[in-house]
Design a protein around this motif. Structure first.
Motif, PDB file in Angstrom:
ATOM      1  N   GLY A 109       0.837  -1.181   0.000  1.00 40.03           N
ATOM      2  CA  GLY A 109       0.000   0.000   0.000  1.00 40.03           C
ATOM      3  C   GLY A 109       0.877   1.237   0.000  1.00 40.03           C
ATOM      4  O   GLY A 109       2.091   1.148   0.156  1.00 40.03           O
ATOM      5  N   VAL A 110       0.270   2.399  -0.192  1.00 38.31           N
ATOM      6  CA  VAL A 110       1.010   3.659  -0.152  1.00 38.31           C
ATOM      7  C   VAL A 110       0.279   4.641   0.760  1.00 38.31           C
ATOM      8  O   VAL A 110      -0.939   4.583   0.927  1.00 38.31           O
ATOM      9  CB  VAL A 110       1.182   4.295  -1.551  1.00 38.31           C
ATOM     10  CG1 VAL A 110       1.984   3.392  -2.460  1.00 38.31           C
ATOM     11  CG2 VAL A 110      -0.168   4.632  -2.162  1.00 38.31           C
ATOM     12  N   GLN A 111       1.062   5.523   1.334  1.00 35.37           N
ATOM     13  CA  GLN A 111       0.521   6.608   2.151  1.00 35.37           C
ATOM     14  C   GLN A 111       0.907   7.916   1.482  1.00 35.37           C
ATOM     15  O   GLN A 111       2.078   8.166   1.233  1.00 35.37           O
ATOM     16  CB  GLN A 111       1.102   6.543   3.558  1.00 35.37           C
ATOM     17  CG  GLN A 111       0.645   7.658   4.485  1.00 35.37           C
ATOM     18  CD  GLN A 111       1.212   7.478   5.883  1.00 35.37           C
ATOM     19  OE1 GLN A 111       0.942   6.480   6.551  1.00 35.37           O
ATOM     20  NE2 GLN A 111       2.033   8.416   6.314  1.00 35.37           N
ATOM     21  N   MET A 112      -0.090   8.746   1.172  1.00 34.22           N
ATOM     22  CA  MET A 112       0.158  10.004   0.476  1.00 34.22           C
ATOM     23  C   MET A 112      -0.387  11.156   1.305  1.00 34.22           C
ATOM     24  O   MET A 112      -1.485  11.073   1.845  1.00 34.22           O
ATOM     25  CB  MET A 112      -0.493   9.980  -0.917  1.00 34.22           C
ATOM     26  CG  MET A 112       0.017   8.847  -1.806  1.00 34.22           C
ATOM     27  SD  MET A 112      -0.877   8.714  -3.374  1.00 34.22           S
ATOM     28  CE  MET A 112      -0.331  10.198  -4.207  1.00 34.22           C
ATOM     29  N   GLY A 113       0.388  12.226   1.384  1.00 35.35           N
ATOM     30  CA  GLY A 113      -0.039  13.378   2.159  1.00 35.35           C
ATOM     31  C   GLY A 113      -0.058  14.657   1.355  1.00 35.35           C
ATOM     32  O   GLY A 113      -1.096  15.283   1.179  1.00 35.35           O
ATOM     33  N   THR A 114       1.098  15.037   0.822  1.00 38.93           N
ATOM     34  CA  THR A 114       1.210  16.310   0.115  1.00 38.93           C
ATOM     35  C   THR A 114       0.264  16.398  -1.075  1.00 38.93           C
ATOM     36  O   THR A 114      -0.288  17.469  -1.346  1.00 38.93           O
ATOM     37  CB  THR A 114       2.666  16.525  -0.354  1.00 38.93           C
ATOM     38  OG1 THR A 114       3.539  16.480   0.783  1.00 38.93           O
ATOM     39  CG2 THR A 114       2.823  17.864  -1.039  1.00 38.93           C
ATOM     40  N   ALA A 115       0.058  15.294  -1.773  1.00 42.89           N
ATOM     41  CA  ALA A 115      -0.835  15.310  -2.937  1.00 42.89           C
ATOM     42  C   ALA A 115      -2.241  15.765  -2.571  1.00 42.89           C
ATOM     43  O   ALA A 115      -2.946  16.352  -3.394  1.00 42.89           O
ATOM     44  CB  ALA A 115      -0.883  13.922  -3.572  1.00 42.89           C
ATOM     45  N   PHE A 116      -2.644  15.504  -1.323  1.00 39.95           N
ATOM     46  CA  PHE A 116      -3.988  15.873  -0.885  1.00 39.95           C
ATOM     47  C   PHE A 116      -4.057  17.292  -0.336  1.00 39.95           C
ATOM     48  O   PHE A 116      -5.147  17.843  -0.178  1.00 39.95           O
ATOM     49  CB  PHE A 116      -4.486  14.889   0.177  1.00 39.95           C
ATOM     50  CG  PHE A 116      -4.818  13.538  -0.367  1.00 39.95           C
ATOM     51  CD1 PHE A 116      -6.070  13.272  -0.899  1.00 39.95           C
ATOM     52  CD2 PHE A 116      -3.879  12.524  -0.365  1.00 39.95           C
ATOM     53  CE1 PHE A 116      -6.390  12.024  -1.423  1.00 39.95           C
ATOM     54  CE2 PHE A 116      -4.175  11.270  -0.877  1.00 39.95           C
ATOM     55  CZ  PHE A 116      -5.430  11.021  -1.405  1.00 39.95           C
ATOM     56  N   LEU A 117      -2.906  17.889  -0.010  1.00 40.09           N
ATOM     57  CA  LEU A 117      -2.910  19.228   0.561  1.00 40.09           C
ATOM     58  C   LEU A 117      -3.481  20.270  -0.390  1.00 40.09           C
ATOM     59  O   LEU A 117      -4.061  21.266   0.041  1.00 40.09           O
ATOM     60  CB  LEU A 117      -1.491  19.634   0.973  1.00 40.09           C
ATOM     61  CG  LEU A 117      -0.975  19.113   2.303  1.00 40.09           C
ATOM     62  CD1 LEU A 117       0.451  19.598   2.533  1.00 40.09           C
ATOM     63  CD2 LEU A 117      -1.873  19.553   3.448  1.00 40.09           C
ATOM     64  N   ALA A 118      -3.295  20.051  -1.683  1.00 42.37           N
ATOM     65  CA  ALA A 118      -3.802  21.009  -2.656  1.00 42.37           C
ATOM     66  C   ALA A 118      -5.316  20.953  -2.802  1.00 42.37           C
ATOM     67  O   ALA A 118      -5.930  21.853  -3.387  1.00 42.37           O
ATOM     68  CB  ALA A 118      -3.141  20.768  -4.013  1.00 42.37           C
ATOM     69  N   CYS A 119      -5.937  19.916  -2.281  1.00 40.82           N
ATOM     70  CA  CYS A 119      -7.388  19.743  -2.381  1.00 40.82           C
ATOM     71  C   CYS A 119      -8.106  20.633  -1.361  1.00 40.82           C
ATOM     72  O   CYS A 119      -7.647  20.793  -0.226  1.00 40.82           O
ATOM     73  CB  CYS A 119      -7.772  18.288  -2.143  1.00 40.82           C
ATOM     74  SG  CYS A 119      -7.092  17.137  -3.363  1.00 40.82           S
ATOM     75  N   GLU A 120      -9.233  21.163  -1.751  1.00 40.70           N
ATOM     76  CA  GLU A 120      -9.991  22.048  -0.874  1.00 40.70           C
ATOM     77  C   GLU A 120     -10.427  21.343   0.401  1.00 40.70           C
ATOM     78  O   GLU A 120     -10.569  21.966   1.453  1.00 40.70           O
ATOM     79  CB  GLU A 120     -11.200  22.610  -1.617  1.00 40.70           C
ATOM     80  CG  GLU A 120     -10.821  23.531  -2.776  1.00 40.70           C
ATOM     81  CD  GLU A 120     -12.023  24.100  -3.480  1.00 40.70           C
ATOM     82  OE1 GLU A 120     -13.164  23.799  -3.050  1.00 40.70           O
ATOM     83  OE2 GLU A 120     -11.843  24.857  -4.460  1.00 40.70           O
ATOM     84  N   GLU A 121     -10.645  20.030   0.328  1.00 43.00           N
ATOM     85  CA  GLU A 121     -11.093  19.291   1.505  1.00 43.00           C
ATOM     86  C   GLU A 121     -10.013  19.122   2.572  1.00 43.00           C
ATOM     87  O   GLU A 121     -10.298  18.683   3.685  1.00 43.00           O
ATOM     88  CB  GLU A 121     -11.588  17.889   1.091  1.00 43.00           C
ATOM     89  CG  GLU A 121     -12.780  17.880   0.162  1.00 43.00           C
ATOM     90  CD  GLU A 121     -12.365  17.790  -1.309  1.00 43.00           C
ATOM     91  OE1 GLU A 121     -13.157  17.255  -2.103  1.00 43.00           O
ATOM     92  OE2 GLU A 121     -11.248  18.278  -1.652  1.00 43.00           O
ATOM     93  N   SER A 122      -8.775  19.483   2.249  1.00 45.40           N
ATOM     94  CA  SER A 122      -7.665  19.207   3.154  1.00 45.40           C
ATOM     95  C   SER A 122      -7.679  20.066   4.414  1.00 45.40           C
ATOM     96  O   SER A 122      -7.094  19.695   5.434  1.00 45.40           O
ATOM     97  CB  SER A 122      -6.332  19.414   2.438  1.00 45.40           C
ATOM     98  OG  SER A 122      -6.092  20.791   2.207  1.00 45.40           O
ATOM     99  N   GLY A 123      -8.295  21.220   4.343  1.00 40.02           N
ATOM    100  CA  GLY A 123      -8.249  22.123   5.477  1.00 40.02           C
ATOM    101  C   GLY A 123      -7.039  23.039   5.436  1.00 40.02           C
ATOM    102  O   GLY A 123      -6.884  23.916   6.286  1.00 40.02           O
ATOM    103  N   ALA A 124      -6.157  22.840   4.453  1.00 39.64           N
ATOM    104  CA  ALA A 124      -5.012  23.738   4.294  1.00 39.64           C
ATOM    105  C   ALA A 124      -5.503  25.111   3.852  1.00 39.64           C
ATOM    106  O   ALA A 124      -6.523  25.241   3.177  1.00 39.64           O
ATOM    107  CB  ALA A 124      -4.040  23.166   3.265  1.00 39.64           C
TER     108      ALA A 124
END
Length: 348
Positions: A214-229
């Motif tokens: 499996g893989v764990q991804m974090g930064t790729a999701f930061l650009a998404c509006e749902e991230s809370g960033a």
């Protein structure tokens, strides 16, 4: 960054969404868990830090606080922030956070910066809660397996955010994902999840080729509006500003990777005094909050991994759809190439 919306969106799609709760008090964690359960019926993970404070935190003085504040003063004043006053440290107990996870019956518990006690691990096993431990070295992976976790996340130094090392210092545990994952796979019998620098389908396929399940991804999701960033954080990733990242202890007191900007460079200057974690983290909030309001991206602590410039998508579903489609396409292309080479007698 963590948000209930992002956690639920990933889980609803079929992944394992995860929420980082290490800085929250127990009752706040309870509220988060119940909010996530209200928007997904699928499994999700809650992440905590086993080590909640660094040596010297309890004995750190008001004088040390002002020495560490000194290089930040000009930045805080430049964005119209108020200079903070010294406040004694109020600890949050890991054991109290853990009890909430047990009480709420979460599906999975992931952790970094150490291994919980045998008593705590047994309590989670008794409730059927999956345990995911984070390793930054092969020795840490072996220690986690011996402790009885269910899955090991092998985190390479390319990852954004904190280095969760616990057997040696973070500076002495900087192994890249490409080198770390196959060594961990060979050293343990447990499923291994690859983390760090995986930003697109090519990284996923490579992780599988290295033996990860499996893989764990974090930064790729930061650009998404749902991230809370924040919008500035997402802009930094999508605009290409995050193509340069660096490690620093300045943002929180623990070694972590973020976007290279003026604030990070200042923290990495010689003779800058950094408070132990989490005192430094609390101090830096006094620049990050007003800097964000002022739109000063150069004065913000912006987490990002080395794959940040690969980020393209601003919503979770589109990102996941793309990852699934492109991963499948690469896999089929590899199989086709392998079959062709075997027919030609090149591969046996």
């Amino acid at each position: 960054m963590s948000s209930q919306k992002l956690t639920a969106a990933v889980s609803n799609y079929g992944g394992l969404g995860s929420f980082g709760a290490h800085g929250l008090k127990p009752e706040a964690i309870r509220e988060v868990i119940r909010e996530i359960k209200g928007i997904t019926s699928k499994p999700f993970a809650m992440n905590l830090w086993v080590s909640m404070e660094d040596e010297g935190t309890l004995t750190s003085t008001e004088e040390a606080f002002h020495r560490s504040l000194s290089p930040l003063t000009k930045h805080i004043e430049s964005v119209g922030g108020d200079l903070p006053s010294y406040r004694p440290y109020e600890p949050i107990r890991f054991e109290d956070q853990v009890q909430v996870l047990l009480d709420e019956g979460i599906p999975a518990f992931s952790f970094i910066y150490g291994i919980p006690s045998k008593q705590i691990l047994n309590a989670f096993h008794h409730k059927g809660i999956s345990l995911i431990g984070t390793a930054t070295t092969v020795d840490e992976a072996i220690a986690l397996e011996r402790a009885g976790v269910d899955v090991i996340a092998a985190s390479g130094f390319e990852a954004g955010g904190h280095r969760g090392s616990f057997l040696q210092s973070s500076e002495d545990s900087l192994t890249g994902t490409m080198a770390l994952v196959p060594q961990v796979v060979d050293a343990v019998r447990l499923p291994v999840v690859a983390a760090g620098g995986i930003g697109d389908a090519r990284g996923i396929v490579a992780a599988f080729a290295l033996g990860a399940e499996g893989v764990q991804m974090g930064t790729a999701f930061l650009a998404c509006e749902e991230s809370g960033a924040s919008s500035l954080h997402r802009k930094a990733i999508l605009s290409g500003q995050a193509k340069q990242t660096a490690l620093t202890r300045g943002f929180t007191g623990r070694l972590a990777r973020g976007v290279k900007n003026r604030l990070l460079d200042n923290f990495n200057e010689k003779d800058i005094e950094i408070l132990p974690y989490p005192l430094q983290r609390a101090l830096v909030r006094h620049i990050s909050i007003p800097a964000e309001k002022a739109g000063q991206i150069e004065l913000l602590p912006l987490w990002a991994g080395q794959s940040a410039s690969l980020s393209r998508h601003t919503d979770v579903r589109t990102l996941l759809d793309t990852l699934v489609k492109e991963t499948s396409g690469i896999g089929e292309a590899v199989q086709s190439w392998s079959a062709r080479r075997q027919r030609e007698g090149v591969l046996e």
